[in-house]
Design a protein around this motif. Structure first.
Motif, mmCIF file in Angstrom:
data_model
loop_
_atom_site.group_PDB
_atom_site.id
_atom_site.type_symbol
_atom_site.label_atom_id
_atom_site.label_comp_id
_atom_site.label_asym_id
_atom_site.label_seq_id
_atom_site.Cartn_x
_atom_site.Cartn_y
_atom_site.Cartn_z
ATOM 1 N N ALA A 63 60.366 -37.121 -73.337
ATOM 2 C CA ALA A 63 61.560 -36.581 -72.841
ATOM 3 C C ALA A 63 62.652 -37.696 -73.254
ATOM 4 O O ALA A 63 63.842 -37.134 -73.777
ATOM 5 N N SER A 67 65.894 -36.886 -75.482
ATOM 6 C CA SER A 67 67.331 -37.089 -75.190
ATOM 7 C C SER A 67 68.279 -37.977 -75.994
ATOM 8 O O SER A 67 69.293 -37.907 -76.165
ATOM 9 N N SER A 138 59.678 -26.158 -67.020
ATOM 10 C CA SER A 138 59.586 -27.730 -67.005
ATOM 11 C C SER A 138 59.753 -28.577 -68.339
ATOM 12 O O SER A 138 60.516 -29.297 -68.176
ATOM 13 N N GLY A 141 59.376 -32.291 -68.364
ATOM 14 C CA GLY A 141 60.357 -33.516 -68.017
ATOM 15 C C GLY A 141 61.456 -33.636 -69.081
ATOM 16 O O GLY A 141 62.286 -34.664 -68.920
ATOM 17 N N ALA A 142 61.559 -32.876 -70.154
ATOM 18 C CA ALA A 142 62.627 -33.113 -70.897
ATOM 19 C C ALA A 142 63.857 -32.679 -70.482
ATOM 20 O O ALA A 142 63.893 -31.766 -69.491
ATOM 21 N N PRO A 143 64.950 -33.042 -71.112
ATOM 22 C CA PRO A 143 66.342 -32.898 -70.408
ATOM 23 C C PRO A 143 66.758 -31.359 -70.856
ATOM 24 O O PRO A 143 67.826 -30.931 -70.128
ATOM 25 N N ASN A 145 65.713 -27.129 -71.419
ATOM 26 C CA ASN A 145 64.502 -26.214 -71.263
ATOM 27 C C ASN A 145 63.687 -25.989 -72.371
ATOM 28 O O ASN A 145 64.383 -26.214 -73.706
ATOM 29 N N TYR A 197 58.699 -34.180 -63.021
ATOM 30 C CA TYR A 197 59.199 -33.682 -64.277
ATOM 31 C C TYR A 197 60.803 -33.379 -63.787
ATOM 32 O O TYR A 197 61.579 -33.414 -64.610
ATOM 33 N N GLU A 198 60.943 -32.650 -62.621
ATOM 34 C CA GLU A 198 62.502 -32.348 -62.514
ATOM 35 C C GLU A 198 63.132 -33.535 -62.251
ATOM 36 O O GLU A 198 64.534 -33.424 -62.559
ATOM 37 N N ALA A 201 64.022 -34.884 -65.559
ATOM 38 C CA ALA A 201 64.704 -34.191 -66.558
ATOM 39 C C ALA A 201 66.297 -33.954 -66.105
ATOM 40 O O ALA A 201 66.899 -33.942 -66.983
ATOM 41 N N VAL A 205 64.849 -27.372 -62.728
ATOM 42 C CA VAL A 205 63.923 -26.627 -63.295
ATOM 43 C C VAL A 205 63.926 -25.075 -62.994
ATOM 44 O O VAL A 205 63.514 -24.750 -61.898
#
Length: 219
Positions: A63, A67, A138, A141-143, A145, A197-198, A201, A205
């Protein structure tokens, strides 16, 4: 793949060390090469497993790379290959997926590309909420979607496969409010990693509810 990589590395390292004088170098080089390739592919596989199942594997590193704008194309190509493998197994087994995925509720979500207009299929975990199937965007957890989220925002009619059953569904994005919180908490109860993850990120989410168009769909 790890064995092939080990053999290649064995040839290169063995040649450099002169196998005629040091015959044990080939075995050492082969072992090192196999180990390196196994770890490399294991990390890739762990990432894919994390994206699909929400397992607590250290994937947030990816993630951060996303970013920072690093390596996204290569990672996406590799993950697409992993997706294709599990999709093939899912369809061949009418929804049954073995190995580390055994026992998890997976569905195949086919969306229409927001820009391309072409169909895209992804394996996604879900839970049932009455007649609806609930999934979360989710993206490990990447910034940002996942792509399927933007696709169904543009084209909310999707195709879903659960087990051997294939049906159309209406996708409803629930990105705020008490219902979103309730459904997200229900998913977190199944997959605690979603809460992390949230946080990673740095975004709320979204939850997506899939309602079958035909009565009895996903029954």
């Amino acid at each position: 793949m790890p064995l092939i990589g080990g053999l290649v590395m064995a040839v290169l390292l063995g040649y450099a060390a002169d196998l005629g004088a040091y015959p044990w170098c080939g075995f050492v080089a082969l072992s090192i090469g196999a180990l390196v390739m196994a770890v490399f592919h294991g990390m890739r596989g762990a990432f894919w497993l994390n994206r699909v199942l929400g397992k607590p594997i250290p994937v947030p590193v990816y993630a951060h790379r996303r970013s920072a704008g690093c390596g996204s194309d290569a990672e996406d190509v590799h993950m697409a290959a992993w997706d294709d493998e599990v999709i093939e197994e899912f369809r061949a087994g009418e929804g049954r997926v073995g190995g580390p995925f055994a026992g998890y509720d997976l569905l195949l979500l086919t969306t229409i590309g927001a820009k391309s207009g072409l169909p895209h299929t992804k394996p996604v975990m879900y839970l049932r909420d009455g007649d609806r199937l609930v999934i979360v965007a989710s993206n490990a957890g990447a910034p940002r979607n996942p792509a399927w989220y933007y696709n169904l925002r543009a084209h909310p009619t999707v195709t879903v496969q659960v087990g051997a059953e294939l049906f159309e569904a209406d996708a409803e994005v629930i990105d705020a409010g008490p219902e979103r919180d309730r459904l997200h908490l229900a998913m977190v109860a199944i997959l605690p990693a979603l809460a992390e993850y949230e946080r990673t990120a740095g975004r709320i989410v979204p939850v997506v509810a899939l309602t079958p168009r035909a009565p009895g769909g996903a029954g």
